[in-house]
Design an enzyme around this catalytic site. Structure first.
Site, short mmCIF file in Angstrom:
data_model
loop_
_atom_site.label_atom_id
_atom_site.label_comp_id
_atom_site.label_asym_id
_atom_site.label_seq_id
_atom_site.Cartn_x
_atom_site.Cartn_y
_atom_site.Cartn_z
N HIS A 254 0.81 -1.22 0.00
CA HIS A 254 0.00 0.00 0.00
C HIS A 254 0.85 1.27 0.00
O HIS A 254 1.96 1.27 0.52
CB HIS A 254 -0.89 0.04 1.24
CG HIS A 254 -1.72 -1.17 1.44
ND1 HIS A 254 -1.48 -2.08 2.44
CD2 HIS A 254 -2.79 -1.64 0.73
CE1 HIS A 254 -2.38 -3.06 2.36
NE2 HIS A 254 -3.17 -2.83 1.33
N HIS B 59 1.01 4.76 1.79
CA HIS B 59 0.51 5.36 3.02
C HIS B 59 0.65 6.88 2.95
O HIS B 59 1.44 7.41 2.17
CB HIS B 59 1.25 4.77 4.23
CG HIS B 59 0.78 3.38 4.57
ND1 HIS B 59 0.17 3.07 5.74
CD2 HIS B 59 0.81 2.22 3.86
CE1 HIS B 59 -0.15 1.79 5.77
NE2 HIS B 59 0.24 1.25 4.62
N HIS C 56 -3.45 4.46 5.20
CA HIS C 56 -3.45 4.40 3.73
C HIS C 56 -3.72 5.78 3.12
O HIS C 56 -4.51 6.56 3.66
CB HIS C 56 -4.55 3.46 3.23
CG HIS C 56 -4.24 2.02 3.43
ND1 HIS C 56 -4.98 1.03 2.84
CD2 HIS C 56 -3.27 1.39 4.12
CE1 HIS C 56 -4.49 -0.14 3.18
NE2 HIS C 56 -3.45 0.06 3.97
N HIS D 108 -11.60 0.77 1.68
CA HIS D 108 -10.50 -0.08 1.25
C HIS D 108 -11.05 -1.22 0.39
O HIS D 108 -12.15 -1.71 0.62
CB HIS D 108 -9.79 -0.66 2.49
CG HIS D 108 -8.75 -1.67 2.17
ND1 HIS D 108 -7.55 -1.35 1.58
CD2 HIS D 108 -8.73 -3.01 2.34
CE1 HIS D 108 -6.84 -2.44 1.41
NE2 HIS D 108 -7.52 -3.47 1.86
N HIS E 114 -9.07 2.40 -2.22
CA HIS E 114 -8.30 3.63 -1.97
C HIS E 114 -7.33 3.88 -3.12
O HIS E 114 -6.86 2.93 -3.75
CB HIS E 114 -7.43 3.49 -0.73
CG HIS E 114 -8.13 3.27 0.55
ND1 HIS E 114 -7.51 2.67 1.61
CD2 HIS E 114 -9.37 3.57 0.98
CE1 HIS E 114 -8.33 2.62 2.64
NE2 HIS E 114 -9.48 3.14 2.28
N ASP F 108 -4.37 1.75 -2.34
CA ASP F 108 -4.43 0.29 -2.48
C ASP F 108 -3.70 -0.14 -3.74
O ASP F 108 -4.00 0.32 -4.84
CB ASP F 108 -5.89 -0.19 -2.56
CG ASP F 108 -6.63 -0.05 -1.24
OD1 ASP F 108 -5.98 -0.07 -0.19
OD2 ASP F 108 -7.87 0.09 -1.28
N HIS G 193 3.51 -5.26 3.76
CA HIS G 193 2.97 -5.86 4.99
C HIS G 193 3.36 -7.33 5.10
O HIS G 193 3.64 -8.00 4.11
CB HIS G 193 1.45 -5.71 5.02
CG HIS G 193 1.00 -4.30 5.18
ND1 HIS G 193 0.84 -3.69 6.40
CD2 HIS G 193 0.67 -3.37 4.24
CE1 HIS G 193 0.43 -2.45 6.21
NE2 HIS G 193 0.33 -2.22 4.92
N ARG H 157 4.06 -4.03 9.37
CA ARG H 157 4.77 -3.37 8.27
C ARG H 157 6.19 -3.91 8.27
O ARG H 157 6.95 -3.71 9.22
CB ARG H 157 4.72 -1.87 8.48
CG ARG H 157 3.29 -1.35 8.51
CD ARG H 157 3.19 0.08 8.99
NE ARG H 157 1.78 0.45 9.11
CZ ARG H 157 1.31 1.69 9.10
NH1 ARG H 157 2.15 2.71 9.00
NH2 ARG H 157 0.03 1.93 9.21
#
Length: 180
Positions: free
Chosen positions: A81, A83, A99, A107, A116, A119, A156, A173
Protein backbone atom coordinates in the site's frame (compact mmCIF):
# COMPACT_ATOMS: atom_id res chain seq x y z
CA UNK A 1 1.87 80.79 -34.67
CA UNK A 2 -0.07 78.94 -37.33
CA UNK A 3 3.21 77.82 -38.90
CA UNK A 4 4.44 76.55 -35.53
CA UNK A 5 1.18 74.67 -34.95
CA UNK A 6 1.35 73.14 -38.45
CA UNK A 7 4.96 72.13 -37.91
CA UNK A 8 4.16 70.44 -34.57
CA UNK A 9 1.20 68.65 -36.17
CA UNK A 10 3.40 67.33 -39.02
CA UNK A 11 5.97 66.00 -36.56
CA UNK A 12 3.29 64.40 -34.40
CA UNK A 13 1.62 62.72 -37.37
CA UNK A 14 4.93 61.49 -38.79
CA UNK A 15 5.85 60.02 -35.37
CA UNK A 16 2.46 58.31 -35.22
CA UNK A 17 2.93 56.96 -38.74
CA UNK A 18 6.37 55.51 -37.97
CA UNK A 19 5.17 54.02 -34.65
CA UNK A 20 2.30 52.24 -36.41
CA UNK A 21 4.51 51.05 -39.25
CA UNK A 22 7.07 49.58 -36.85
CA UNK A 23 6.85 45.78 -36.66
CA UNK A 24 5.89 44.49 -33.20
CA UNK A 25 8.03 41.53 -32.14
CA UNK A 26 6.36 38.17 -31.59
CA UNK A 27 5.93 37.21 -27.92
CA UNK A 28 8.43 34.65 -26.69
CA UNK A 29 7.13 31.10 -26.33
CA UNK A 30 7.45 29.96 -22.72
CA UNK A 31 7.41 26.24 -22.10
CA UNK A 32 5.56 24.93 -19.05
CA UNK A 33 7.54 23.44 -16.20
CA UNK A 34 8.04 19.70 -16.64
CA UNK A 35 5.59 17.41 -14.86
CA UNK A 36 6.98 14.46 -12.93
CA UNK A 37 6.99 11.43 -15.23
CA UNK A 38 8.71 9.02 -12.89
CA UNK A 39 9.40 8.36 -9.24
CA UNK A 40 11.05 5.60 -7.24
CA UNK A 41 11.16 4.07 -3.79
CA UNK A 42 13.93 2.06 -2.13
CA UNK A 43 12.29 -0.25 0.40
CA UNK A 44 14.20 -0.78 3.65
CA UNK A 45 13.30 -3.39 6.28
CA UNK A 46 11.56 -2.38 9.47
CA UNK A 47 13.07 -3.51 12.76
CA UNK A 48 13.56 -7.29 12.89
CA UNK A 49 12.77 -7.86 9.19
CA UNK A 50 14.84 -8.56 6.07
CA UNK A 51 12.48 -7.25 3.37
CA UNK A 52 14.01 -4.86 0.85
CA UNK A 53 13.57 -3.85 -2.75
CA UNK A 54 13.06 -1.19 -5.36
CA UNK A 55 9.88 0.15 -6.89
CA UNK A 56 9.61 2.46 -9.89
CA UNK A 57 6.62 4.55 -10.94
CA UNK A 58 6.53 5.74 -14.57
CA UNK A 59 3.88 7.79 -16.36
CA UNK A 60 2.36 5.83 -19.27
CA UNK A 61 -0.56 7.49 -21.02
CA UNK A 62 -3.38 7.89 -18.48
CA UNK A 63 -1.78 5.58 -15.94
CA UNK A 64 1.30 4.93 -13.85
CA UNK A 65 3.34 1.77 -14.43
CA UNK A 66 4.42 0.31 -11.09
CA UNK A 67 7.34 -2.11 -11.23
CA UNK A 68 8.44 -3.70 -7.95
CA UNK A 69 11.30 -6.12 -7.23
CA UNK A 70 11.24 -7.20 -3.59
CA UNK A 71 13.15 -9.84 -1.60
CA UNK A 72 13.23 -11.18 1.94
CA UNK A 73 9.51 -12.00 2.14
CA UNK A 74 7.89 -15.13 3.47
CA UNK A 75 6.36 -17.15 0.61
CA UNK A 76 2.79 -16.17 -0.29
CA UNK A 77 0.72 -12.97 -0.61
CA UNK A 78 1.56 -9.67 1.10
CA UNK A 79 -0.39 -6.43 1.38
CA UNK A 80 1.22 -3.57 -0.52
CA UNK A 81 0.00 0.00 0.00
CA UNK A 82 0.82 3.68 -0.37
CA UNK A 83 0.51 5.36 3.02
CA UNK A 84 -0.34 8.99 3.66
CA UNK A 85 2.78 10.30 5.38
CA UNK A 86 6.27 10.19 3.86
CA UNK A 87 7.99 9.10 7.04
CA UNK A 88 9.65 5.72 7.72
CA UNK A 89 11.51 6.82 10.85
CA UNK A 90 9.64 4.66 13.38
CA UNK A 91 11.15 1.16 13.86
CA UNK A 92 7.77 -0.38 12.89
CA UNK A 93 7.03 2.26 10.19
CA UNK A 94 3.90 3.42 12.03
CA UNK A 95 5.17 6.96 11.32
CA UNK A 96 3.88 6.46 7.74
CA UNK A 97 0.30 6.87 8.96
CA UNK A 98 -2.69 5.18 7.35
CA UNK A 99 -3.45 4.40 3.73
CA UNK A 100 -3.34 7.24 1.23
CA UNK A 101 -7.05 7.89 0.67
CA UNK A 102 -7.65 11.38 -0.79
CA UNK A 103 -11.18 10.55 -2.00
CA UNK A 104 -12.29 8.99 1.32
CA UNK A 105 -13.35 5.67 -0.22
CA UNK A 106 -13.47 2.25 1.41
CA UNK A 107 -10.50 -0.08 1.25
CA UNK A 108 -10.73 -2.72 -1.47
CA UNK A 109 -9.04 -4.52 -4.32
CA UNK A 110 -7.61 -2.59 -7.26
CA UNK A 111 -9.87 -2.95 -10.29
CA UNK A 112 -13.01 -3.61 -8.30
CA UNK A 113 -15.79 -1.14 -7.57
CA UNK A 114 -14.29 0.59 -4.51
CA UNK A 115 -10.70 0.98 -3.33
CA UNK A 116 -8.30 3.63 -1.97
CA UNK A 117 -5.82 5.42 -4.20
CA UNK A 118 -3.25 3.86 -1.84
CA UNK A 119 -4.43 0.29 -2.48
CA UNK A 120 -1.98 -1.57 -4.70
CA UNK A 121 -2.20 -5.15 -5.96
CA UNK A 122 -0.84 -7.67 -3.46
CA UNK A 123 2.69 -8.95 -3.80
CA UNK A 124 3.04 -12.71 -4.33
CA UNK A 125 6.35 -13.98 -2.97
CA UNK A 126 7.76 -17.21 -4.41
CA UNK A 127 9.38 -20.00 -2.37
CA UNK A 128 12.63 -17.98 -2.33
CA UNK A 129 10.85 -14.96 -0.81
CA UNK A 130 11.05 -12.84 -3.97
CA UNK A 131 8.15 -10.91 -5.46
CA UNK A 132 7.83 -9.02 -8.72
CA UNK A 133 4.96 -6.76 -9.70
CA UNK A 134 4.44 -4.98 -13.02
CA UNK A 135 1.08 -3.22 -13.38
CA UNK A 136 -0.37 0.00 -14.82
CA UNK A 137 -2.73 1.86 -12.47
CA UNK A 138 -5.00 4.81 -13.22
CA UNK A 139 -5.75 5.41 -9.53
CA UNK A 140 -2.45 7.17 -8.75
CA UNK A 141 -0.67 10.28 -10.07
CA UNK A 142 2.87 11.65 -9.84
CA UNK A 143 1.99 15.34 -9.80
CA UNK A 144 -0.68 17.65 -8.47
CA UNK A 145 -2.78 17.73 -5.34
CA UNK A 146 -3.11 13.93 -5.04
CA UNK A 147 0.47 13.02 -6.01
CA UNK A 148 2.01 9.93 -4.42
CA UNK A 149 5.47 11.54 -4.47
CA UNK A 150 6.57 12.24 -0.90
CA UNK A 151 4.29 9.57 0.57
CA UNK A 152 5.34 6.20 2.01
CA UNK A 153 5.21 2.78 0.40
CA UNK A 154 4.63 -0.13 2.77
CA UNK A 155 4.99 -3.91 2.40
CA UNK A 156 2.97 -5.86 4.99
CA UNK A 157 3.68 -9.22 6.64
CA UNK A 158 0.33 -10.79 5.71
CA UNK A 159 -2.12 -11.02 2.83
CA UNK A 160 -4.61 -8.21 2.26
CA UNK A 161 -8.14 -9.57 2.76
CA UNK A 162 -9.57 -6.63 0.72
CA UNK A 163 -12.55 -6.50 3.11
CA UNK A 164 -11.45 -5.32 6.57
CA UNK A 165 -11.69 -1.55 6.94
CA UNK A 166 -9.76 0.61 6.66
CA UNK A 167 -6.61 -1.40 5.82
CA UNK A 168 -7.33 -4.99 4.81
CA UNK A 169 -5.92 -6.64 7.94
CA UNK A 170 -2.49 -7.02 6.29
CA UNK A 171 -0.50 -7.28 9.48
CA UNK A 172 2.78 -5.70 10.49
CA UNK A 173 4.77 -3.37 8.27
CA UNK A 174 7.89 -5.27 7.17
CA UNK A 175 9.38 -2.68 4.80
CA UNK A 176 8.98 1.05 4.18
CA UNK A 177 10.17 3.64 1.67
CA UNK A 178 9.42 7.26 0.87
CA UNK A 179 8.42 7.71 -2.79
CA UNK A 180 10.75 10.23 -4.45
Amino acid sequence: MKKLFALVAVFALSGLFFACAKKVPEPAVVEAAPVAVQASAELKPTEGNLVQGNVSFTQEGNGIRVVAEISGLTPGPHGFHIHDIGDCSAPDAMSAGGHFNPHQTEHGKVGEETYHAGDLPSLEADTEGNARLDVVLESIVLAGEHSIVGRSLIVHADADDYVSQPTGNSGARVACAVIQ
